[in-house]
Design a protein around this motif. Sequence first.
Motif, short mmCIF file in Angstrom:
data_model
loop_
_atom_site.label_atom_id
_atom_site.label_comp_id
_atom_site.label_asym_id
_atom_site.label_seq_id
_atom_site.Cartn_x
_atom_site.Cartn_y
_atom_site.Cartn_z
N LEU A 76 0.83 -1.20 0.00
CA LEU A 76 0.00 0.00 0.00
C LEU A 76 0.87 1.25 0.00
O LEU A 76 0.50 2.29 0.53
CB LEU A 76 -0.94 0.02 1.21
N THR A 77 2.04 1.17 -0.61
CA THR A 77 2.94 2.32 -0.63
C THR A 77 2.27 3.50 -1.33
O THR A 77 1.77 3.39 -2.44
CB THR A 77 4.24 1.95 -1.37
N GLY A 78 2.27 4.63 -0.64
CA GLY A 78 1.69 5.84 -1.22
C GLY A 78 0.19 5.82 -1.32
O GLY A 78 -0.41 6.73 -1.90
N ALA A 79 -0.47 4.82 -0.75
CA ALA A 79 -1.93 4.75 -0.83
C ALA A 79 -2.57 5.85 0.02
O ALA A 79 -2.05 6.23 1.07
CB ALA A 79 -2.42 3.38 -0.36
N LYS A 80 -3.72 6.33 -0.44
CA LYS A 80 -4.46 7.36 0.29
C LYS A 80 -5.82 6.77 0.70
O LYS A 80 -6.62 6.41 -0.15
CB LYS A 80 -4.64 8.60 -0.58
N VAL A 81 -6.03 6.68 2.01
CA VAL A 81 -7.21 6.01 2.55
C VAL A 81 -7.99 7.01 3.39
O VAL A 81 -7.45 7.59 4.34
CB VAL A 81 -6.81 4.78 3.39
N HIS A 82 -9.26 7.21 3.06
CA HIS A 82 -10.06 8.24 3.73
C HIS A 82 -11.38 7.67 4.22
O HIS A 82 -12.11 7.00 3.48
CB HIS A 82 -10.31 9.39 2.75
N GLU A 83 -11.67 7.88 5.52
CA GLU A 83 -12.93 7.46 6.14
C GLU A 83 -13.21 5.98 5.90
O GLU A 83 -14.33 5.57 5.57
CB GLU A 83 -14.10 8.32 5.65
N LEU A 84 -12.21 5.18 6.09
CA LEU A 84 -12.32 3.72 5.92
C LEU A 84 -12.87 3.10 7.20
O LEU A 84 -12.49 3.45 8.30
CB LEU A 84 -10.94 3.14 5.61
N VAL A 85 -13.79 2.16 7.06
CA VAL A 85 -14.26 1.36 8.19
C VAL A 85 -13.61 -0.01 8.04
O VAL A 85 -13.99 -0.79 7.15
CB VAL A 85 -15.79 1.24 8.21
N ALA A 86 -12.62 -0.28 8.88
CA ALA A 86 -11.83 -1.50 8.69
C ALA A 86 -11.51 -2.15 10.04
O ALA A 86 -10.35 -2.47 10.33
CB ALA A 86 -10.55 -1.18 7.93
N THR A 87 -12.52 -2.34 10.85
CA THR A 87 -12.28 -3.01 12.13
C THR A 87 -11.83 -4.44 11.87
O THR A 87 -12.30 -5.11 10.96
CB THR A 87 -13.57 -3.01 12.97
N GLU A 88 -10.87 -4.88 12.68
CA GLU A 88 -10.32 -6.25 12.60
C GLU A 88 -9.66 -6.53 11.26
O GLU A 88 -9.53 -7.70 10.86
CB GLU A 88 -11.41 -7.28 12.91
N ILE A 89 -9.20 -5.51 10.57
CA ILE A 89 -8.47 -5.72 9.32
C ILE A 89 -7.10 -6.30 9.63
O ILE A 89 -6.49 -5.98 10.65
CB ILE A 89 -8.35 -4.40 8.53
N ASP A 90 -6.61 -7.16 8.75
CA ASP A 90 -5.28 -7.77 8.93
C ASP A 90 -4.31 -7.10 7.97
O ASP A 90 -4.38 -7.30 6.75
CB ASP A 90 -5.35 -9.27 8.66
N LEU A 91 -3.40 -6.28 8.53
CA LEU A 91 -2.37 -5.60 7.73
C LEU A 91 -1.00 -6.13 8.11
O LEU A 91 0.02 -5.46 7.88
CB LEU A 91 -2.44 -4.09 7.96
N GLY A 92 -0.95 -7.33 8.63
CA GLY A 92 0.33 -7.93 9.01
C GLY A 92 1.27 -8.05 7.83
O GLY A 92 0.88 -8.48 6.74
N ASP A 93 2.52 -7.63 8.04
CA ASP A 93 3.58 -7.71 7.02
C ASP A 93 3.28 -6.85 5.78
O ASP A 93 3.95 -6.98 4.75
CB ASP A 93 3.83 -9.15 6.57
N ALA A 94 2.26 -5.98 5.86
CA ALA A 94 1.95 -5.11 4.71
C ALA A 94 2.98 -3.99 4.60
O ALA A 94 3.57 -3.56 5.60
CB ALA A 94 0.55 -4.53 4.87
N ASP A 95 3.18 -3.50 3.40
CA ASP A 95 4.10 -2.39 3.15
C ASP A 95 3.29 -1.10 3.12
O ASP A 95 2.58 -0.82 2.14
CB ASP A 95 4.83 -2.60 1.82
N LEU A 96 3.36 -0.32 4.20
CA LEU A 96 2.55 0.89 4.33
C LEU A 96 3.39 2.16 4.20
O LEU A 96 2.97 3.24 4.61
CB LEU A 96 1.83 0.89 5.68
N ARG A 97 4.55 2.05 3.60
CA ARG A 97 5.42 3.23 3.48
C ARG A 97 4.74 4.36 2.71
O ARG A 97 4.15 4.15 1.66
CB ARG A 97 6.72 2.85 2.78
N VAL A 98 4.80 5.56 3.29
CA VAL A 98 4.30 6.80 2.70
C VAL A 98 2.79 6.75 2.44
O VAL A 98 2.27 7.50 1.63
CB VAL A 98 5.06 7.15 1.39
#
Length: 369
Positions: A106-128
């Motif tokens: 998800l590098t450079g991703a833009k996320v707005h007003e997301l409803v993501a309870t219990e989402i699994d982002l383990g080992d995800a690439d969230l840079r920037v």
Amino acid sequence: MTSLRMDDPTQWRPPADADELARQVHEGRELRKLDLSQRDLRGVKLGGAIFHEVDFSGSTLDGADLREACLTECRLDGASLVGANLHQAVLSKCSLVGASLRGATLTGAKVHELVATEIDLGDADLRVSSFVKCRLDRARLGGAKLVRCAFLECELSGADLRSCRLDSVTLLATDLRATLIEDAEFERCTLIKATLAGMRLAGMRFPFTQFTDAALEGCDLSGADLRNCNFKGAKLAKLKAGRARLTNALFVEADLRGADLQGAELTQAIFVDAQLERTQCAGATMYQCILHRANCREATFRGADLVYADFSQAIVAGADFTGASMFRANLHAVADEGAKIPNRAVTLGTDPELAAAQGWRPTMPPPKE
């Protein structure tokens, strides 16, 4: 044969499978109000796609290519996007409750007003990446790459950041009291207006982190690494920071009333206009600290290293400096009624010329009749 017109819904068929979906995306069609739930869409190529109110609930999009895709008001509850590529994707007002993005990009991703309870982002690439006003309660972030990403006004109750390393991450106006951050490392992070009151963070690392206007009342930071941190305007009443490393820390206008800083390393820390009333600084290293106009009423500095410390115009009434090293400590214009300062002889007293200059006020000419 005449090709189907994209601007005429009567001539268009919803995609039957992953290949048909990819073809329509590549042809530039904007997909709206489709039911694509419970589909097998593994590895589908959807780069640059535009989805509006599309239902992907329960679908499998493992390894899907969603680079620069735009998803607005879409449902992905329970969907699997393991290893998917969402580089610079935009997700606005979507729902990903219970979705798995383990190992996703998800590098450079833009996320707005997301409803993501219990989402699994383990080992995800969230840079920037940036998350604005998102609900990420009980999100799993173990092993995620958290570098230069931002969580602005997000809800992170129960989110799991244990053992994560956060580098240059921004958590603006975020309540972290119910967030699991044991053994996490914060470096060069921004926690402006964050709430950590009452949390047990003993021994953790926060070097170069911004705590401006943050709420840390009663927080336990004993032995923590807080070098070069900025606590400007922070609420630190009854803070426990004994033996903490606070070299070059900024406490300008901070409220440290009743805080425990015993044995802390505070070399060259700045406490200008800070509230240190009844603060415990016994045995602390405060070499070259700046405490201009600080309120140190009834504070304890027993056995502290205050060599070259500057208390100019500070209030030290009732403070205890017994056994403190105070060579060349500056006590210019201090309010010291009832203070115990046995080593006053080695300190610098009030500079009369400076005091006169500081007390100067312009004389107003008489009013003209």
